[in-house]
Design a protein around this motif. Sequence first.
Motif, mmCIF file in Angstrom:
data_model
loop_
_atom_site.group_PDB
_atom_site.id
_atom_site.type_symbol
_atom_site.label_atom_id
_atom_site.label_comp_id
_atom_site.label_asym_id
_atom_site.label_seq_id
_atom_site.Cartn_x
_atom_site.Cartn_y
_atom_site.Cartn_z
ATOM 1 N N ILE A 3 0.861 -1.182 0.000
ATOM 2 C CA ILE A 3 0.000 0.000 0.000
ATOM 3 C C ILE A 3 0.897 1.231 0.000
ATOM 4 C CG2 ILE A 3 -1.770 1.300 1.241
ATOM 5 C CD1 ILE A 3 -2.744 -1.320 2.434
ATOM 6 N N ASN A 4 0.712 2.090 -0.973
ATOM 7 C CA ASN A 4 1.518 3.298 -1.105
ATOM 8 C C ASN A 4 0.650 4.531 -0.929
ATOM 9 O OD1 ASN A 4 2.837 1.166 -3.202
ATOM 10 N ND2 ASN A 4 4.421 2.410 -2.233
ATOM 11 N N GLY A 5 1.272 5.609 -0.529
ATOM 12 C CA GLY A 5 0.578 6.872 -0.362
ATOM 13 C C GLY A 5 1.548 7.965 0.057
ATOM 14 N N GLN A 6 1.022 9.154 0.228
ATOM 15 C CA GLN A 6 1.841 10.299 0.601
ATOM 16 C C GLN A 6 1.109 11.142 1.630
ATOM 17 O OE1 GLN A 6 2.851 12.455 -2.944
ATOM 18 N NE2 GLN A 6 4.427 11.005 -3.572
ATOM 19 N N ALA A 7 1.882 11.949 2.322
ATOM 20 C CA ALA A 7 1.295 12.924 3.240
ATOM 21 C C ALA A 7 0.729 14.086 2.447
ATOM 22 C CB ALA A 7 2.344 13.414 4.229
ATOM 23 N N ALA A 8 -0.366 14.625 2.909
ATOM 24 C CA ALA A 8 -0.975 15.785 2.262
ATOM 25 C C ALA A 8 -0.068 17.002 2.435
ATOM 26 C CB ALA A 8 -2.355 16.048 2.844
ATOM 27 N N PRO A 9 -0.204 18.013 1.565
ATOM 28 C CA PRO A 9 0.602 19.241 1.727
ATOM 29 C C PRO A 9 0.439 19.834 3.121
ATOM 30 C CG PRO A 9 -0.522 19.240 -0.403
ATOM 31 C CD PRO A 9 -1.051 18.059 0.355
ATOM 32 N N GLY A 10 1.575 20.198 3.707
ATOM 33 C CA GLY A 10 1.567 20.720 5.061
ATOM 34 C C GLY A 10 1.811 19.684 6.128
ATOM 35 N N HIS A 11 1.943 18.430 5.740
ATOM 36 C CA HIS A 11 2.201 17.344 6.679
ATOM 37 C C HIS A 11 3.424 16.566 6.216
ATOM 38 C CE1 HIS A 11 -1.684 17.965 8.703
ATOM 39 N NE2 HIS A 11 -2.163 18.192 7.483
ATOM 40 N N SER A 12 4.058 15.863 7.134
ATOM 41 C CA SER A 12 5.306 15.163 6.844
ATOM 42 C C SER A 12 5.065 13.664 6.723
ATOM 43 C CB SER A 12 6.327 15.427 7.962
ATOM 44 O OG SER A 12 5.897 14.839 9.174
ATOM 45 N N SER A 13 6.081 12.965 6.228
ATOM 46 C CA SER A 13 5.981 11.516 6.097
ATOM 47 C C SER A 13 5.913 10.841 7.460
ATOM 48 C CB SER A 13 7.185 10.979 5.309
ATOM 49 O OG SER A 13 8.399 11.311 5.958
ATOM 50 N N GLY A 14 6.551 11.442 8.472
ATOM 51 C CA GLY A 14 6.439 10.880 9.818
ATOM 52 C C GLY A 14 5.013 10.915 10.337
ATOM 53 N N GLU A 15 4.313 12.012 10.084
ATOM 54 C CA GLU A 15 2.903 12.096 10.471
ATOM 55 C C GLU A 15 2.072 11.071 9.698
ATOM 56 O OE1 GLU A 15 1.552 16.460 11.607
ATOM 57 O OE2 GLU A 15 2.648 16.466 9.717
ATOM 58 N N ALA A 16 2.359 10.918 8.400
ATOM 59 C CA ALA A 16 1.603 9.963 7.588
ATOM 60 C C ALA A 16 1.786 8.534 8.100
ATOM 61 C CB ALA A 16 2.046 10.069 6.122
ATOM 62 N N MET A 17 3.008 8.175 8.469
ATOM 63 C CA MET A 17 3.251 6.834 8.993
ATOM 64 C C MET A 17 2.527 6.618 10.315
ATOM 65 S SD MET A 17 7.309 6.521 8.047
ATOM 66 C CE MET A 17 7.510 4.984 8.943
ATOM 67 N N ALA A 18 2.522 7.622 11.175
ATOM 68 C CA ALA A 18 1.808 7.498 12.451
ATOM 69 C C ALA A 18 0.304 7.351 12.222
ATOM 70 C CB ALA A 18 2.102 8.704 13.331
ATOM 71 N N ILE A 19 -0.240 8.074 11.251
ATOM 72 C CA ILE A 19 -1.669 7.971 10.944
ATOM 73 C C ILE A 19 -2.005 6.580 10.423
ATOM 74 C CG2 ILE A 19 -3.509 8.845 9.451
ATOM 75 C CD1 ILE A 19 -2.014 11.572 9.548
ATOM 76 N N MET A 20 -1.152 6.041 9.524
ATOM 77 C CA MET A 20 -1.397 4.704 8.995
ATOM 78 C C MET A 20 -1.354 3.650 10.092
ATOM 79 S SD MET A 20 -2.145 4.696 5.780
ATOM 80 C CE MET A 20 -1.895 2.958 5.421
ATOM 81 N N GLU A 21 -0.475 3.805 11.044
ATOM 82 C CA GLU A 21 -0.400 2.842 12.146
ATOM 83 C C GLU A 21 -1.667 2.894 13.002
ATOM 84 O OE1 GLU A 21 3.188 3.823 14.155
ATOM 85 O OE2 GLU A 21 4.500 2.830 12.692
ATOM 86 N N LYS A 22 -2.190 4.100 13.250
ATOM 87 C CA LYS A 22 -3.428 4.215 14.017
ATOM 88 C C LYS A 22 -4.613 3.631 13.243
ATOM 89 C CE LYS A 22 -1.965 8.331 16.585
ATOM 90 N NZ LYS A 22 -2.227 9.778 16.861
ATOM 91 N N LEU A 23 -4.673 3.885 11.933
ATOM 92 C CA LEU A 23 -5.762 3.332 11.123
ATOM 93 C C LEU A 23 -5.687 1.815 11.065
ATOM 94 C CD1 LEU A 23 -5.813 5.850 8.126
ATOM 95 C CD2 LEU A 23 -7.501 5.648 9.958
ATOM 96 N N ALA A 24 -4.478 1.274 10.978
ATOM 97 C CA ALA A 24 -4.326 -0.181 10.940
ATOM 98 C C ALA A 24 -4.810 -0.811 12.243
ATOM 99 C CB ALA A 24 -2.865 -0.547 10.678
ATOM 100 N N ALA A 25 -4.488 -0.169 13.352
ATOM 101 C CA ALA A 25 -4.948 -0.704 14.637
ATOM 102 C C ALA A 25 -6.468 -0.642 14.767
ATOM 103 C CB ALA A 25 -4.294 0.073 15.777
ATOM 104 N N ARG A 26 -7.109 0.303 14.105
ATOM 105 C CA ARG A 26 -8.561 0.469 14.227
ATOM 106 C C ARG A 26 -9.336 -0.316 13.178
ATOM 107 N NH1 ARG A 26 -11.924 4.293 11.889
ATOM 108 N NH2 ARG A 26 -10.116 5.480 11.153
ATOM 109 N N VAL A 27 -8.787 -0.436 11.955
ATOM 110 C CA VAL A 27 -9.555 -0.995 10.842
ATOM 111 C C VAL A 27 -9.279 -2.481 10.626
ATOM 112 C CG1 VAL A 27 -9.910 -0.836 8.343
ATOM 113 C CG2 VAL A 27 -9.710 1.242 9.716
#
Length: 580
Positions: free
Chosen positions: A356-380
């Motif tokens: 699964i590939n993706g990118q952080a939205a403008p104004g956000h970093s790859s570190g934030e994107a990875m943290a968001i994906m980890e939270k979504l994985a734990a929930r979904v």
Amino acid sequence: LYRQFAVTICVSVIISAICALTLSPALCATLFTSEIHLHQKGPFALFNKFLSLSRRGYVAAAGWLLRKLIILGVMFLLVVGSSFLLFRSIPRSFLPLEDQGYFFIDFQLPEGASQARTMEVLKKIGAEMKKMEGIEDVITVSGYSIFSGIAPNVGFGLANLKDWDQRKRPDLHLRALVRKTQIKLMALPYVNAFAFSPPAILGLGTTGGFDFRLEAREGQSPRELAAAARALVVAANKDPRLTRVFTTFRADTPQFYVNLDRTKAEYFGVPVSRVFSTLQAYLGSAYVNDFNLFQRTYQVKVQAQAPFRNDLSDIRHLYVRNNQGKMVLLSSVASISTVLGPKVVHRYNQFPSVQINGQAAPGHSSGEAMAIMEKLAARVLPSGFGYEWSSSSFQQKKSRGQVQVLFILALVFAYLFLVGQYESWILPLPIILYIPVAALGALLGLWVTGLSFSIYAQIGLVMLVGLASKNAILMVEFSRDRHREGLSIEEAALEGARTRFRPVLMTAFTFILGVAPLVIATGAGAMSRRHIGTTVFSGMLVATTLGILLVPGLYYVLQSLGERKWTIPRTKRKRDNEGD
């Protein structure tokens, strides 16, 4: 990257030191042959007048801080506290997204689409993309995909962008063009296509952004794995902090499933391997031998002719030779049915996985994107599914926390070196305590410009330990010499500030103006140069304008404490004064 910068800086400093000790004295003796007179008129006179006024104001401010040590302490605590808050709040990333002058497109048509149809669709999309402003040319390849491999219904595209001089507007930068292209591709009903940027460093992954690997760790079927992947992708695309999250994994490709009855095969004397080699030879191909012709070597391969391998019934008409040399009909030992499944099942850490590939939205970093994906994985994700990071995301996860260790080690090594040089545990402390001001400037520059705390910014922060301490060394060493000559600690601190003000400013601003082009860099690799340039530029600027106000006060406080608590023996002090 750390090693490359370390080797570069170390070699350049060694060469600079050799030149300073050998070539510079000879040049001074050759060039400075007459007495130097200060300019009384012209721009140099105005510059000297401005510098003199600045020095008087600086010495007055430093003297005022010496008399207001509480304010000095509050200022230092504000510097340290602000640096800590900025360090915690600035988003982190591994490598910044680079505008390399091109981006990729991955195409996937419905299952069962022929390669001729794929070629026609890719040709049509390529012609439409060429009309977009900022795109120079589009190259498409049918039958191959970076994510799906080789198949008749997939394709790959490369969009070459115009020169950076023709794409100065923000809407013509790489991220904006990829977003515009993705909007156009999403409007096409007959193809599933994704536009994405290349990796910042070639070889470190296949795409820019994050690389998430979903794993089926309890033997789930490919269809369950595909359903979990779709649920995670849908949830990720709903989050405004993420963009263009996608996967090309599908488990609905029509396939023929050969169910071999091994008991019947044993009864008829047909080895299992011979059944599979027969299928390979007729439906695929089988290597026979080589032959030489016209001084070249050619391979001989066998394969059934196209009319005899186009239909399911053709497989039932195949024969297999048993161990007695007789021919056995393949349908006698195997049943054939039509099923749905994935074209290829990839494994990651031995588990069936989905990329699964993706990118952080403008104004956000790859570190934030990875943290968001980890939270979504734990929930979904259902139970039994896990995940891992790969490519540049794996490296980012692995390198997390290194900058703190490296920065502390740089401070420790710098402090121990200065202790050995000055033969004092107290005198290097004003120099080391001056470095947080440079760190504050570096973090403030990243925060103002909206840049993330990438690995290039981390390298710049470590470099500031040596670059910023040089300013304090010039002042502290001169103040120490004046104190040994008989001046009081306060007088020595102010004398060092007054005398070394001009050399400190000249050396510091020489470096600041030297790295200024990195701050406004354009073209390929511009973001990496901006990250490291902004870090050292803003760090040295704040350290030179604000930090030098604190150096005399820090020297006064620490030297006073040192002489009160760790008094040098009288005989040794007398010997030092005689040596001076």
